[in-house]
Design a protein around this motif. Sequence first.
Motif, PDB file in Angstrom:
ATOM      1  N   ALA A  26       2.016  -2.870   2.120  1.00 40.83           N
ATOM      2  CA  ALA A  26       0.827  -2.222   1.570  1.00 40.83           C
ATOM      3  C   ALA A  26       1.018  -0.721   1.525  1.00 40.83           C
TER       4      ALA A  26
ATOM      5  N   GLN B  32      -3.054  -6.376   5.944  1.00 42.70           N
ATOM      6  CA  GLN B  32      -2.920  -5.538   4.755  1.00 42.70           C
ATOM      7  C   GLN B  32      -1.702  -5.907   3.899  1.00 42.70           C
ATOM      8  N   TYR B  36      -2.237  -7.188   0.082  1.00 40.99           N
ATOM      9  CA  TYR B  36      -1.686  -6.366  -0.990  1.00 40.99           C
ATOM     10  C   TYR B  36      -0.663  -7.165  -1.809  1.00 40.99           C
TER      11      TYR B  36
END
Lengths: 146, 183
Positions: A26, B32, B36
């Motif tokens: 991310a 995350q 993502y």
Amino acid sequence: MAVEHTEPDPTLDSARDELREERVTAPPQLLDNVMNTVRREGRSTRVLDVPSTRSLPDNGHTQVRESVAAKILRMAADRTPGLRVGRCQIGEAETEGYSVRLTVRADTGTPIPEAAEVLRRSVLSAARNQLGWVIARVDIDIADIV
Amino acid sequence: MLTEEDIADSVLVEHAQDGDTSAFELLVRRYQNPVYRIALRVTGNEGDAADAAQEAFIAAWRQLPELDNPATFSGWLYRIVSRRALNSIRSRRPTSPIGEDGAELPDPSIGPEHHSVATDLRSALAKALENLPPPQRVCWTLRELEGMSYEEIAAIVDATPTAVRGRIHRARTHLVEALKPWR
């Protein structure tokens, strides 16, 4: 509709496995962006009164957000060996004090009646010492054994 | 003494349901990358993926008190981000209608010869995926790369499991064809 039969295709399968294994990270700002909004919004919870101490003149009002009070009680309760506290919900204030409901996971083999008593005492004492509250009852819901 | 890593998702979810933002931060840290990754695979675009991932976590924070079973948190979160990512590609292409069955073929004018030539099998598949109609790409990706069930995908794309199965089958046919030179 007829069930389509798919022949295995080693080329596609190996390409798919390569894509599947690919590590994706991310972007670094994602966490901050999310947490900035989350902290700003918080949870719209009740605001509860914290009584003033008798030794000082009553010249101001102290209140605590329900989420903060829940965290205080939960952290005290979490010190009980063999138990892990999930939710901590605070009921309406009755004349005898607040009622508190805890969702708890117990380690396998934990003697539940004894552990529940330790937990109740921790909650009562944290409520008295850290919030100045009287707690009328602490209901404990054992949600799982882990 | 329990470390952060030892705290089960369910416990963190319940703390976050009660308004504990630090517990939610641990969940964001934990999830995350997969969140993502799903957004990136569905949208095929880093900027859109970052937006979809961010919106998904904020939506999750707001909807968390309604999640009945905290043990289902990860699947619930993946559904939220998949839907956000899907909405972002839908709004990005207002002029190309996306048929419910996703049966339409890609525009031949943007065929592989107009793209840079893929130099390895992995990029060949990535390019072939880009050329699929979005409904097919999304269903194939969620199934084959993210391992979701037909039922889970159906709930995300608002279609029946049978339709999802059909889209995945058609996607596969296109992909097998596109990868033929690599055999």
